[in-house]
Design a protein around this motif. Sequence first.
Motif, PDB file in Angstrom:
ATOM      1  N   GLY A  12       0.795  -1.228   0.000  1.00 43.57           N
ATOM      2  CA  GLY A  12       0.000   0.000   0.000  1.00 43.57           C
ATOM      3  C   GLY A  12       0.825   1.274   0.000  1.00 43.57           C
ATOM      4  O   GLY A  12       0.348   2.338   0.363  1.00 43.57           O
ATOM      5  N   LYS A  13       2.059   1.169  -0.492  1.00 42.69           N
ATOM      6  CA  LYS A  13       2.930   2.340  -0.499  1.00 42.69           C
ATOM      7  C   LYS A  13       2.365   3.474  -1.346  1.00 42.69           C
ATOM      8  O   LYS A  13       2.328   4.621  -0.907  1.00 42.69           O
ATOM      9  N   THR A  14       1.905   3.149  -2.532  1.00 41.24           N
ATOM     10  CA  THR A  14       1.407   4.203  -3.409  1.00 41.24           C
ATOM     11  C   THR A  14       0.156   4.864  -2.814  1.00 41.24           C
ATOM     12  O   THR A  14       0.022   6.085  -2.876  1.00 41.24           O
ATOM     13  N   SER A  15      -0.717   4.092  -2.172  1.00 42.96           N
ATOM     14  CA  SER A  15      -1.915   4.673  -1.532  1.00 42.96           C
ATOM     15  C   SER A  15      -1.522   5.652  -0.428  1.00 42.96           C
ATOM     16  O   SER A  15      -2.084   6.741  -0.324  1.00 42.96           O
ATOM     17  N   VAL A  29       7.993  11.085  -6.287  1.00 41.25           N
ATOM     18  CA  VAL A  29       8.509  10.545  -7.544  1.00 41.25           C
ATOM     19  C   VAL A  29       8.451   9.031  -7.456  1.00 41.25           C
ATOM     20  O   VAL A  29       8.917   8.447  -6.483  1.00 41.25           O
ATOM     21  N   ASN A  30       7.836   8.412  -8.441  1.00 42.37           N
ATOM     22  CA  ASN A  30       7.784   6.948  -8.465  1.00 42.37           C
ATOM     23  C   ASN A  30       8.965   6.448  -9.300  1.00 42.37           C
ATOM     24  O   ASN A  30       9.023   6.647 -10.514  1.00 42.37           O
ATOM     25  N   PHE A  31       9.903   5.798  -8.623  1.00 43.13           N
ATOM     26  CA  PHE A  31      11.139   5.327  -9.263  1.00 43.13           C
ATOM     27  C   PHE A  31      10.828   4.348 -10.399  1.00 43.13           C
ATOM     28  O   PHE A  31      11.405   4.414 -11.475  1.00 43.13           O
ATOM     29  N   VAL A  78      10.616   9.522  -2.623  1.00 44.94           N
ATOM     30  CA  VAL A  78      10.769   8.565  -3.715  1.00 44.94           C
ATOM     31  C   VAL A  78      10.061   7.261  -3.349  1.00 44.94           C
ATOM     32  O   VAL A  78      10.369   6.628  -2.340  1.00 44.94           O
ATOM     33  N   ASP A  79       9.092   6.897  -4.164  1.00 37.41           N
ATOM     34  CA  ASP A  79       8.325   5.650  -4.017  1.00 37.41           C
ATOM     35  C   ASP A  79       9.114   4.565  -4.760  1.00 37.41           C
ATOM     36  O   ASP A  79       9.235   4.601  -5.983  1.00 37.41           O
ATOM     37  N   THR A  80       9.709   3.638  -3.991  1.00 33.53           N
ATOM     38  CA  THR A  80      10.556   2.645  -4.657  1.00 33.53           C
ATOM     39  C   THR A  80      10.597   1.330  -3.873  1.00 33.53           C
ATOM     40  O   THR A  80       9.680   1.046  -3.113  1.00 33.53           O
ATOM     41  N   THR A 126      -5.125  -4.917 -11.228  1.00 34.65           N
ATOM     42  CA  THR A 126      -4.450  -3.992 -12.149  1.00 34.65           C
ATOM     43  C   THR A 126      -2.981  -4.361 -12.331  1.00 34.65           C
ATOM     44  O   THR A 126      -2.326  -3.889 -13.237  1.00 34.65           O
ATOM     45  N   ARG A 127      -2.465  -5.207 -11.401  1.00 33.69           N
ATOM     46  CA  ARG A 127      -1.052  -5.520 -11.450  1.00 33.69           C
ATOM     47  C   ARG A 127      -0.834  -6.998 -11.693  1.00 33.69           C
ATOM     48  O   ARG A 127      -1.656  -7.828 -11.368  1.00 33.69           O
ATOM     49  N   ASP A 128       0.330  -7.308 -12.264  1.00 37.59           N
ATOM     50  CA  ASP A 128       0.693  -8.698 -12.482  1.00 37.59           C
ATOM     51  C   ASP A 128       1.659  -9.090 -11.365  1.00 37.59           C
ATOM     52  O   ASP A 128       2.860  -9.198 -11.559  1.00 37.59           O
TER      53      ASP A 128
HETATM   54 MG    MG Z   1       3.245   1.159  -6.144  1.00 35.42          MG
END
Ligand code: MG
Length: 181
Positions: A12-15, A29-31, A78-80, A126-128
């Motif tokens: 849930g980092k992006t959320s 910034v999404n790496f 930085v989202d990584t 939405t993700r693999d």
């Molecule tokens: Mg993410």
Amino acid sequence: MRVVAAGVPGVGKTSILEEVAKRANYPIVNFGTLMFEMAKEEGLVEHRDQMRKLPIEIQRDLQKRAAERISGMSDVIVDTHFTIKTPSGYFPGLPRWVLEAMNPEMLVVIEASPEEIYGRRMKDATRDRDVEGVDEINEHLQVNRYSAFACSMYTGATVLILKNNDGQLDRAVERFMEALR
Ligand code: MG
Ligand code: AMP
């Protein structure tokens, strides 16, 4: 402040970061997105989840170029990832050259229980995501902690272990905000 926020896929980092970006005046910034834009343009992949299966030297090259693009930014989150699970083992998301380019002051390790992460991955179409059991997710959580402290020793950055348990996104966001102040 320069901040790195990372955790296993599905934690849930992006959320969390989307909410932090709304409340604080912090650019995120999404790496992975920086890498993906280059990889797609170069015809290497069509989906972001294909990148971790590319030959390691190609991943490393994309990683270096993404880090260089971030090195000029001042206040940034930085989202990584601390580590990426590849067919040849755990690939470090923050090797020495990436840390030197980004020079973070705080590292945020986002965690939830392996069972919660397992459940979230099952729901996200939405993700693999790789199909992993609870034990494998647990191993990855541990590897990320080791990696965060290795990065801390190298940079002098603090490490915040942030829990994002089910139904407690607000609490995680609030804790993140407190650390930024
Ligand atoms: Mg993410
Ligand atoms: P995400 O959307 O955050 O899951 O990231 C998508 C993909 O970007 C990951 O599965 C990795 O292949 C790649 N990626 C993100 N951050 C890094 C990093 N620091 N080093 C290498 N690859 C990364």
